[in-house]
Enzyme design. Sequence first.
Site, PDB file in Angstrom:
ATOM      1  N   GLU A   1       0.852  -1.195   0.000  1.00  0.00           N
ATOM      2  CA  GLU A   1       0.000   0.000   0.000  1.00  0.00           C
ATOM      3  C   GLU A   1       0.886   1.242   0.000  1.00  0.00           C
ATOM      4  O   GLU A   1       1.883   1.296   0.721  1.00  0.00           O
ATOM      5  CB  GLU A   1      -0.904  -0.007   1.238  1.00  0.00           C
TER       6      GLU A   1
ATOM      7  N   THR B   1      -3.956   4.857  -1.514  1.00  0.00           N
ATOM      8  CA  THR B   1      -4.996   5.422  -0.661  1.00  0.00           C
ATOM      9  C   THR B   1      -5.619   6.670  -1.300  1.00  0.00           C
ATOM     10  O   THR B   1      -5.089   7.227  -2.269  1.00  0.00           O
ATOM     11  CB  THR B   1      -4.456   5.783   0.741  1.00  0.00           C
ATOM     12  N   TYR B   2      -6.735   7.092  -0.696  1.00  0.00           N
ATOM     13  CA  TYR B   2      -7.517   8.212  -1.234  1.00  0.00           C
ATOM     14  C   TYR B   2      -8.049   8.953  -0.016  1.00  0.00           C
ATOM     15  O   TYR B   2      -8.786   8.368   0.789  1.00  0.00           O
ATOM     16  CB  TYR B   2      -8.647   7.598  -2.077  1.00  0.00           C
TER      17      TYR B   2
ATOM     18  N   ARG C   1     -15.885   3.154   3.472  1.00  0.00           N
ATOM     19  CA  ARG C   1     -16.691   4.267   3.968  1.00  0.00           C
ATOM     20  C   ARG C   1     -15.805   5.498   4.146  1.00  0.00           C
ATOM     21  O   ARG C   1     -16.163   6.600   3.799  1.00  0.00           O
ATOM     22  CB  ARG C   1     -17.329   3.900   5.303  1.00  0.00           C
TER      23      ARG C   1
ATOM     24  N   ALA D   1     -19.678   1.180   3.693  1.00  0.00           N
ATOM     25  CA  ALA D   1     -18.941   0.755   2.492  1.00  0.00           C
ATOM     26  C   ALA D   1     -19.822  -0.141   1.622  1.00  0.00           C
ATOM     27  O   ALA D   1     -19.755  -0.089   0.382  1.00  0.00           O
ATOM     28  CB  ALA D   1     -17.672   0.019   2.902  1.00  0.00           C
TER      29      ALA D   1
ATOM     30  N   TYR E   1     -11.390  -5.732  10.008  1.00  0.00           N
ATOM     31  CA  TYR E   1     -10.755  -5.286  11.262  1.00  0.00           C
ATOM     32  C   TYR E   1     -10.570  -6.447  12.234  1.00  0.00           C
ATOM     33  O   TYR E   1     -11.517  -6.820  12.944  1.00  0.00           O
ATOM     34  CB  TYR E   1     -11.627  -4.168  11.880  1.00  0.00           C
TER      35      TYR E   1
HETATM   36  P1  FAD Z   1     -17.694   0.125   6.854  1.00  0.00           P
HETATM   37  O1  FAD Z   1     -17.521  -1.232   6.296  1.00  0.00           O
HETATM   38  O2  FAD Z   1     -18.860   0.916   6.402  1.00  0.00           O
HETATM   39  O3  FAD Z   1     -17.730  -0.012   8.454  1.00  0.00           O
HETATM   40  C1  FAD Z   1     -17.734   1.142   9.277  1.00  0.00           C
HETATM   41  C2  FAD Z   1     -18.497   0.840  10.569  1.00  0.00           C
HETATM   42  O4  FAD Z   1     -19.874   0.643  10.280  1.00  0.00           O
HETATM   43  C3  FAD Z   1     -18.043  -0.436  11.258  1.00  0.00           C
HETATM   44  O5  FAD Z   1     -18.132  -0.233  12.639  1.00  0.00           O
HETATM   45  C4  FAD Z   1     -19.035  -1.478  10.792  1.00  0.00           C
HETATM   46  O6  FAD Z   1     -19.168  -2.541  11.709  1.00  0.00           O
HETATM   47  C5  FAD Z   1     -20.296  -0.649  10.675  1.00  0.00           C
HETATM   48  N1  FAD Z   1     -21.188  -1.148   9.642  1.00  0.00           N
HETATM   49  C6  FAD Z   1     -20.875  -1.457   8.365  1.00  0.00           C
HETATM   50  N2  FAD Z   1     -21.945  -1.862   7.687  1.00  0.00           N
HETATM   51  C7  FAD Z   1     -22.986  -1.805   8.567  1.00  0.00           C
HETATM   52  C8  FAD Z   1     -24.379  -2.083   8.465  1.00  0.00           C
HETATM   53  N3  FAD Z   1     -24.913  -2.511   7.317  1.00  0.00           N
HETATM   54  N4  FAD Z   1     -25.148  -1.896   9.569  1.00  0.00           N
HETATM   55  C9  FAD Z   1     -24.608  -1.452  10.735  1.00  0.00           C
HETATM   56  N5  FAD Z   1     -23.299  -1.185  10.884  1.00  0.00           N
HETATM   57  C10 FAD Z   1     -22.508  -1.349   9.811  1.00  0.00           C
HETATM   58  N6  FAD Z   1      -9.712   5.590   4.805  1.00  0.00           N
HETATM   59  C11 FAD Z   1      -9.629   6.581   3.882  1.00  0.00           C
HETATM   60  O7  FAD Z   1     -10.234   7.636   4.079  1.00  0.00           O
HETATM   61  N7  FAD Z   1      -8.878   6.436   2.746  1.00  0.00           N
HETATM   62  C12 FAD Z   1      -8.213   5.282   2.467  1.00  0.00           C
HETATM   63  O8  FAD Z   1      -7.561   5.176   1.430  1.00  0.00           O
HETATM   64  C13 FAD Z   1      -8.278   4.211   3.410  1.00  0.00           C
HETATM   65  N8  FAD Z   1      -7.672   3.014   3.184  1.00  0.00           N
HETATM   66  C14 FAD Z   1      -7.853   1.980   4.068  1.00  0.00           C
HETATM   67  C15 FAD Z   1      -7.296   0.718   3.768  1.00  0.00           C
HETATM   68  C16 FAD Z   1      -7.478  -0.359   4.632  1.00  0.00           C
HETATM   69  C17 FAD Z   1      -6.881  -1.708   4.272  1.00  0.00           C
HETATM   70  C18 FAD Z   1      -8.219  -0.185   5.839  1.00  0.00           C
HETATM   71  C19 FAD Z   1      -8.394  -1.337   6.800  1.00  0.00           C
HETATM   72  C20 FAD Z   1      -8.762   1.053   6.143  1.00  0.00           C
HETATM   73  C21 FAD Z   1      -8.609   2.137   5.257  1.00  0.00           C
HETATM   74  N9  FAD Z   1      -9.168   3.384   5.513  1.00  0.00           N
HETATM   75  C22 FAD Z   1      -9.064   4.411   4.597  1.00  0.00           C
HETATM   76  C23 FAD Z   1      -9.847   3.643   6.784  1.00  0.00           C
HETATM   77  C24 FAD Z   1     -11.358   3.333   6.712  1.00  0.00           C
HETATM   78  O9  FAD Z   1     -11.973   4.192   5.797  1.00  0.00           O
HETATM   79  C25 FAD Z   1     -11.915   3.519   8.118  1.00  0.00           C
HETATM   80  O10 FAD Z   1     -11.481   2.488   8.963  1.00  0.00           O
HETATM   81  C26 FAD Z   1     -13.420   3.731   8.214  1.00  0.00           C
HETATM   82  O11 FAD Z   1     -13.699   4.163   9.548  1.00  0.00           O
HETATM   83  C27 FAD Z   1     -14.254   2.493   7.952  1.00  0.00           C
HETATM   84  O12 FAD Z   1     -14.259   2.172   6.631  1.00  0.00           O
HETATM   85  P2  FAD Z   1     -14.941   0.795   6.118  1.00  0.00           P
HETATM   86  O13 FAD Z   1     -14.913   0.816   4.663  1.00  0.00           O
HETATM   87  O14 FAD Z   1     -14.348  -0.371   6.805  1.00  0.00           O
HETATM   88  O15 FAD Z   1     -16.435   1.045   6.649  1.00  0.00           O
END
Ligand code: FAD
Length: 297
Positions: A11, A42-43, A102, A118, A145
Amino acid sequence: MNSNHTIFSFEVFPPKKTMNIETVYKTLDELSGIKPDFISVTYGAGGSANCGNTLNIANRIKDVCGVQSVVHLPCINMTKKDALFVLEQFQEAGIENILALRGDRVEGVEQCNDFAHASDLIRFIKEFDAKRTNGKSFKLFGACYPERHPESPDVLSDIKALKDKVDAGAEHLLSQLFFDNEKFYRFVERARLAGITVPIEAGIMPATNKKSIERMVSMTNAVLPKKFVRMMERYADSPEAIRDAGIAYAVDQIVDLVTNGIEGIHLYTMNNSYVAERINSAVRSLFSEPPVEMEIK
Ligand code: FAD
C-alpha cells in the site's frame, strides 16, 4: 492475484502537500522491482477533489510499473453524483480494482448522507457496472478489522457488517494493521464461521518510527503486545535501531502468518521502499507456497 501462491501486496499513499509526486513515482519504481501481486493507493476521505493524485499514481502503477493497481475509494464525503463522476474517471483510465471504503470521518467536515456504509458504495458500483456497455466490471475489495472496527459495539456486529459487505460484492478483504497474530487468527476463524469465504489478507505495518505508529494505533483498536511496547521504548531514540527492530518484528509476524496458511500479506509500506525491500528479501521465498486451509479450533 491468483491463489496458487500466498499473495504479497503493498500500500502507498499520495504525496503530502509539501512533497512532489515524482518522489512517489520513484518509490513505485523501486517497489515494483519487488514484483508484488498488486499495489494499492490510498484516497483522502475529503471527497471527489482528492481523486487526481490517487488516480495518477494508480495509472503509474499499472501502465508504467506493470503491476496491478487497486484504488481506494472512501465514500463518506461523496454524494452519489460525485461517486458517479469518479467511477467514470476510473473507467476511462482502465482501472480494474477498487477498495470500496466508507472512509474516516474528517474533523470539521460535515458527512454526506448518500452512503452510510462501504456496502452501500459496493452496491452502487455494482449498479454502475450493470449499466456499462463494454462488458467490464470492477473487482471490489473491502476493509476488515481483526480487532473490531472502533465504532462497532461488539465483535459480532462487526462480523455481521462484514458479511453484508461481502454479500454486497466485496471479493477480497484487506485487514487493518495488527501486532498480535493471535488476534488475526481468531478473526479469520470468526469470519469463516460466519460464512465469509473470500481471501483475507493480513495488514502488516513495520514499526519504523514511534510517532507514526502511535498515530496509526490511536485510530485503531490494535492491542500492542508487551514485547512490542518494550521494543518501541528501548529504541525510541535511535532511528536506525527502531527501524531494524521494526523490520525484524514485521518479518517475524509474516513468517508466522504465512506458516499458518493465511492467504496474503498486505504491507503498509508508508512509501518506504527500503523497508519493503528488506522485508521482501527476508521472506520472499515463503510466498511461492500456496496458502493452506487454516485449522478452526
Ligand atoms: P464500513 O464497512 O462501512 O464499516 C464502518 C463501521 O460501520 C463499522 O463499525 C461497521 O461494523 C459498521 N457497519 C458497516 N456496515 C454496517 C451495516 N450494514 N449496519 C450497521 N453497521 C454497519 N480511509 C480513507 O479515508 N482512505 C483510504 O484510502 C483508506 N484506506 C484503508 C485501507 C485499509 C486496508 C483499511 C483497513 C482502512 C482504510 N481506511 C481508509 C480507513 C477506513 O476508511 C476507516 O477504517 C473507516 O472508519 C471504515 O471504513 P470501512 O470501509 O471499513 O467502513
